[in-house]
Design an enzyme around this catalytic site. Structure first.
Site, PDB file in Angstrom:
ATOM      1  N   GLU A   9       0.819  -1.213   0.000  1.00 40.22           N
ATOM      2  CA  GLU A   9       0.000   0.000   0.000  1.00 40.22           C
ATOM      3  C   GLU A   9       0.857   1.269   0.000  1.00 40.22           C
ATOM      4  O   GLU A   9       0.750   2.131   0.869  1.00 40.22           O
ATOM      5  CB  GLU A   9      -0.955   0.002   1.200  1.00 40.22           C
ATOM      6  N   GLU A  30      -6.726  -7.578  -0.873  1.00 37.96           N
ATOM      7  CA  GLU A  30      -7.244  -7.445   0.491  1.00 37.96           C
ATOM      8  C   GLU A  30      -8.701  -7.006   0.466  1.00 37.96           C
ATOM      9  O   GLU A  30      -9.083  -6.113  -0.301  1.00 37.96           O
ATOM     10  CB  GLU A  30      -6.462  -6.394   1.291  1.00 37.96           C
TER      11      GLU A  30
END
Length: 651
Positions: A144, A300
């Protein structure tokens, strides 16, 4: 092929006696791939240069013996405490000059040469040790990027910014010209005088701020590139990726998508928000588009609640499954979660997992097992492509960064503008792609250009060429406001697009939201806060403004552009108005939904030879479809879908 199904797995957070049970439960759930080692740097290198991979050796071997593949992370997302103690210069500095402390995650300056040196040393050790391990199916670089460290304002970043500017512009005279530094006596005599746009008494230079946003996205990408090069050299047979985060402002994902072997995404729509499934649909369509239509991975999602909102609502029964099938329909070849076991300690202990605090005698575990078994039965669907979209929406990070700066005509939420058009097309049952400024538009029957604030000659020429070649172009307010340097567009708002659209914008006329300004004419609609004084010199006026400064003036125009059509909308519309306009425009193009007459909050998307129908409603609903449902094994005709029900109809 088969779907990826699994989660972020953090065995280092649990006693080793739990690991064998983990493998047993993974097999029960139908897990195929686990992401391992995302935040493990401090346990892999407990002190400077002291590496210990014994626990990771055992985990990879256990997973491989259990028939489970590994998406191995480079573990560099959170520097260990010894690194920040020995080298505090790697820490982030905010725009006010405050150094941010460690003890969280992503507490590093992306420009830091020291951080990169130590990160690449760790990655080289991992690549050497595991590059040919039979469990590996992919490398997962970082995590991320930019989520917690999107911008740094330190002296080291200032030096890196100057180098970036020198490469881009070549001379300080070019910087002064392109940045317009004659304004407010901002001219520079050398690159050494340039700083990041730190906290200042009032508005900072818009051109400097735009370049700093570009530089910051590039700097994060350089961190990824450095690590990716190492693992690619060690494992040329393995794909490399990093997880994106939907429509994420700090990173220009059009540039990033060129650097990954497959696109991955983390998506967390809020279960407490009724329309959050639309936000998720936008993310899925963006990921597919970033990858050029190829399958991507949902790296995710949450099985239920997350931990960072003011109210962390759980997903309702069936909601996780419905959102998972939405991702599959829109191109995902993998459904993974954060996390495997719900943690007992740390900042994410209340974030749900595949194995929840309540254990396996729980709704969440039963839902996980059901989905794993279904995805195994649907393995023929993996690797196929979502049906081509007839509509593209332009999305552009330069425009996002620029339109949300200070000292603009109104507070514009660029993401909300883009989402409003995507949402309206969803409501009409139309599958949508996203396009960037370098995308090929020729395959689309309709291209929507919402608030493309930054254009420039090449972009204007591409949009004109698309319309003149036979496409339908729908341009909205605030497009063509500035060039690539954040200077007002030469020749007036819209630049050369003004001739394509057949209009001239005299003046912006935003208004308070409580002031009634409407569109009247063929399309009747309400505006939110935006209007313009527009002169239609070579276009048909379809609707006019009623109320406000622009009263009686052109609000919606249409022009024949050689073989195509060019529309201009000089307003922001409420959802009803946006849908009404799109119905009118789509009626000319022949673009139709996959399934006509679907009730609200139902989506139907074709992928391969299957049409996937997903309900996001909280009550039963009848849907106008028929066919063989692979999930239930029966042929259905106008079935009643249960709340959050799903059909996978084979054509």
């Amino acid at each position: 092929m088969t779907f990826w199904f699994g989660a972020d797995y953090n065995p280092e957070q649990w006693p080793e006696e739990v690991w064998a049970d983990d493998i047993r439960l993974m097999r029960e759930a139908g897990v195929t791939v686990m992401t391992v080692g995302v935040f493990s740097w401090g346990l892999l290198e407990r002190s400077n240069g002291s590496f210990d991979f014994t626990w990771l050796d055992r985990i990879l071997d256990l997973l491989h013996d259990g028939g489970i593949g590994v998406d191995l992370a480079t573990s560099t997302a959170s520097p260990p405490q010894w690194l920040t103690t020995e080298h505090p210069e790697v820490l982030l500095v905010d725009e006010w000059g405050h150094t941010l402390s460690p003890g969280s995650r992503q507490h590093y300056n992306p420009s830091s040469a020291t951080y990169r040196r130590y990160a690449c040393r760790l990655v080289a050790k991992l690549a050497e040790r595991y590059g040919s391990h039979p469990a590996l199916v992919a490398w997962h670089v970082g995590n991320e990027y930019g989520n917690d460290n999107p911008r740094d304002y330190s002296d080291e970043t200032a030096a890196a910014f100057r180098d970036w500017l020198a490469r881009k512009y070549g001379s300080i005279d070019a910087v002064n010209k392109r940045w317009g530094t004659a304004f407010w006596s901002q001219n520079y005599t050398g690159f050494d005088e340039i700083l990041p746009p730190r906290a200042a008494p009032t508005f900072r230079n818009p051109s400097q701020s735009l370049d700093f946003d570009r530089f910051s996205s590039d700097t994060l990408l350089d961190c990824y590139r450095a690590e990716a090069a190492i693992v690619r050299a060690a494992s040329p047979h393995l794909p490399v990726t990093t997880n994106f985060m939907g429509l994420f402002k700090p990173a220009d994902y059009w540039a990033w998508a060129k650097e990954v072997d497959f696109v991955s995404d983390d998506a967390y729509p809020d279960p407490a928000v009724m329309d959050s499934w639309k936000d998720a649909a936008l993310q899925r369509d963006l990921m597919r588009s970033l990858g050029g239509g190829k399958p991507w991975m949902l790296m995710e999602q949450a099985t239920s609640a997350v931990n960072w909102r003011a109210l962390n609502a759980p997903k309702l029964p069936g909601q996780m499954r419905a959102l998972s099938y939405q991702a599959v329909a829109r191109g995902a070849d993998g459904i993974l979660y954060f996390q495997w076991r719900q943690a007992r300690r740390g900042g994410e202990k209340f974030h749900s997992g595949m194995v929840p605090h309540g254990g396996t005698d729980s709704r969440i575990w039963r839902d996980v097992v059901q989905l794993g078994r279904e995805l195994h039965r649907l393995r023929d669907l993996a690797g196929t492509h979502t049906a081509p979209a007839g509509v593209a929406i332009m999305v552009d990070w330069d425009s996002w960064w620029s339109i949300e700066q200070d000292a603009t005509p109104a507070r514009i939420d660029y993401k909300a503008v883009v989402s409003s058009w995507h949402s309206a097309l969803l409501d009409l049952g139309i599958t949508v792609d996203f396009a960037g400024r370098h995308s090929d538009l020729s395959e689309y029957g309709l291209v929507v250009v919402p608030a493309l604030f930054v254009t420039g000659g090449a972009m204007e020429e591409a949009l004109t060429a698309y319309a003149e070649a036979g496409g339908t172009l729908l341009v909205t307010a605030l497009t063509g406001t500035t060039d690539e340097d954040a200077a007002l567009t030469p020749g007036g708002y819209l630049g050369t697009l003004a001739a394509t659209l057949g209009v001239r914008i005299e003046e912006f006329a935003p208004h308070p939201s409580e002031e009634a300004v409407r569109l009247v004419g063929e399309i009747e609609a309400e505006t939110v806060q935006w209007a313009e004084v527009v002169h239609a010199h070579d276009a048909l006026v379809v609707s006019r403004f009623a109320g406000g400064l622009a009263d009686g003036g052109a609000a919606l125009t249409r022009r024949n552009a050689r073989a195509g059509i060019a529309w201009y909308l000089a307003a922001d519309l409420t959802p009803d108005g946006t849908r009404a306009l799109l119905r009118r425009v789509l009626g000319e193009t022949g673009i139709t939904p996959e399934v006509a007459g679907l009730p609200a909050d139902i989506e139907a998307v074709r992928r391969g030879r299957w049409t996937i129908v997903v309900s996001h409603r909280r009550e039963p609903v009848t849907v106008p479809v028929a066919g063989f449902d692979v999930l239930s094994g029966v042929t259905v005709r106008t079935p009643v879908l249960v709340p959050f029900g799903v059909l996978v109809l084979e054509r």
